[in-house]
Design an enzyme around this catalytic site. Structure first.
Site, short mmCIF file in Angstrom:
data_model
loop_
_atom_site.label_atom_id
_atom_site.label_comp_id
_atom_site.label_asym_id
_atom_site.label_seq_id
_atom_site.Cartn_x
_atom_site.Cartn_y
_atom_site.Cartn_z
CB CYS A 54 -0.92 -0.01 1.23
SG CYS A 54 -2.03 1.41 1.25
CB CYS A 58 -1.71 3.81 8.19
SG CYS A 58 -2.81 4.41 6.87
CB CYS A 61 -0.98 -0.14 8.34
SG CYS A 61 -1.54 -1.39 7.16
CB CYS A 98 -15.38 -7.31 6.64
SG CYS A 98 -14.76 -5.65 6.33
CB CYS A 130 -18.57 -5.36 5.36
SG CYS A 130 -17.70 -3.89 5.90
CB CYS A 190 -18.52 -0.46 9.26
SG CYS A 190 -17.38 -1.25 10.42
NE ARG A 262 -18.94 -4.35 12.90
CZ ARG A 262 -19.86 -5.27 12.73
NH1 ARG A 262 -19.64 -6.50 13.11
NH2 ARG A 262 -21.01 -4.97 12.15
S1 SF4 Z 1 -4.32 1.01 6.87
FE1 SF4 Z 1 -2.66 -0.03 5.71
S2 SF4 Z 1 -3.68 -0.82 3.90
FE2 SF4 Z 1 -5.06 0.73 4.76
S3 SF4 Z 1 -4.52 2.63 3.77
FE3 SF4 Z 1 -3.25 2.56 5.62
S4 SF4 Z 1 -1.32 1.60 4.95
FE4 SF4 Z 1 -2.83 1.18 3.37
#
Ligand code: SF4
Length: 364
Positions: A54, A58, A61, A98, A130, A190, A262
């Site tokens: 990705c 984040c 993540c 989901c 979802c 959600c 949840r």
């Molecule tokens: S949470 Fe992870 S997968 Fe989702 S947008 Fe952020 S970096 Fe990308």
């Protein structure tokens, strides 16, 4: 049964969060019983249909390409693979699937068409479907709704202020815009967040203000405890205490009485007693399956044993809302518009994100 309040303030929410614990639990359990069957808990299965690689940053993540986290990435799964996994989930008691894709935003084209086909396929299995696919335009939301999508997940993660300490590649207002786009359809919303990222209690309250003042409030609010993954900027965060989790669940229940709350990531760090307390405080959904996207989750058999022990029953699909109709691709009234929306890219510097990126580069 009181009317749902849409003008919660941070001070009011903090007052609830900080109540003596027994008071808080009693109030939350009372609200819960007025709106929900306290012995019914929804079991959802989270499927990572496209893992890793990705472009976002984040801080929590492991799927962000810029960090070095040793996760196994995969391209978009086939419709048949997804169907097989959904059937397995249904057999083991899940009423909702989901599907998560590690994308910044949905792009019109072949891959989105494939996701729409997955939605049609799962809805025809009589399960709630979802998706969590990143930012979404209004037309894309309408196409998902037409395919039979039941819910769209798009977390706010934290307060608007703390969001900037965790993510620099998109803005909080884009999250709200996507939720607004979903609200232009009959798909339910959600949206929740993560605690234990180093935020203050005020940030937790701030996130609940942002969610509870939406009108309507989200039908579902996941509360995650950070699972600190090595290689991510938040790898050194201490696990959040069960008492924080219980307080967060209880406060969420009180300020959003009708919502399905949840208990999401972080359950492997909780005892059965801790989870039971969260159910008492108003949590009425869990994610099943041995993985939550990429992080560990309790085994489904263990969960079913816990349900037996606590006298809980899995919620049947479409208990809260009727099953959406599926329109086939050939009969669709919407087109692939080939849109290229300009989602924001604030690009401010978050030191720990930069450090994790540099470390990943050095490790290569
Ligand atoms: S949470 Fe992870 S997968 Fe989702 S947008 Fe952020 S970096 Fe990308």
């Amino acid at each position: 049964m009181g009317a749902t309040k849409h003008n919660w303030t941070k001070d009011e929410i903090l007052e609830i969060y900080n109540k003596p614990l027994m008071e808080l639990l009693y109030q939350a359990a009372t609200v819960h019983r007025e709106q929900h069957d306290p012995n019914t808990v929804q079991v959802s299965t989270l499927l990572s249909i496209k893992t890793g690689g990705c472009s976002e940053d984040c801080g929590y993540c492991p799927q962000a390409a810029r960090y070095h986290t040793n996760i196994e990435g995969n391209d978009l799964m086939s419709v048949q693979q997804v169907k097989a996994q959904a059937l397995r989930a249904k057999e083991s008691g899940s009423s909702r699937v989901c599907m998560g894709a590690a994308w910044r935003n949905v792009k019109d084209g072949e891959e989105f068409d494939q996701v729409l086909e997955m939605v049609r396929t799962i809805n025809k299995l009589d399960m709630e479907v979802c998706c969590t696919l990143g930012m979404l335009t209004e037309n894309q939301a309408k196409r998902l709704a037409e395919a039979g999508l039941y819910a769209y997940n798009h977390n706010l993660d934290s307060s608007e202020e703390y969001y900037k300490e965790v993510i620099s590649t998109r803005g909080f207002e884009d999250r709200l815009q996507t939720i607004d786009n979903v609200r232009k359809t009959n798909v339910t919303v959600c949206s929740g967040g993560i605690i234990g990222m180093g935020e203050k209690v005020e940030d937790r309250a701030g996130m609940l203000v942002a969610l509870s003042t939406l009108n309507p409030q989200p039908e579902s609010v996941p509360i995650n405890a950070l699972v600190a993954v090595e290689g991510t900027p938040l790898e050194d965060q201490e696990p959040v205490s069960i008492w924080d989790m219980v307080r967060m669940v209880a406060t969420t229940r009180i300020v959003m009485p009708e919502t399905q709350v949840r208990l999401s990531a972080g359950r492997t760090q909780m005892t059965q007693e801790g989870q039971a307390m969260c159910f008492f405080a108003g949590a009425n959904s869990i994610f099943a399956g041995d993985k939550l996207l990429t992080t560990p989750n309790p085994d489904v058999n263990e969960d079913m044993k816990m349900f037996d022990l606590l006298g809980l029953n899995p919620q049947k699909p479409f208990t809260k809302k009727v099953q959406p109709q599926t329109v086939e691709a050939t009969d669709s009234q919407y087109q692939d518009l080939g849109e290229k929306p300009k989602w924001s890219r604030p690009g401010h510097t978050i030191e720990r994100n930069e450090a994790a990126k540099e470390k990943a580069k050095a490790d290569k």
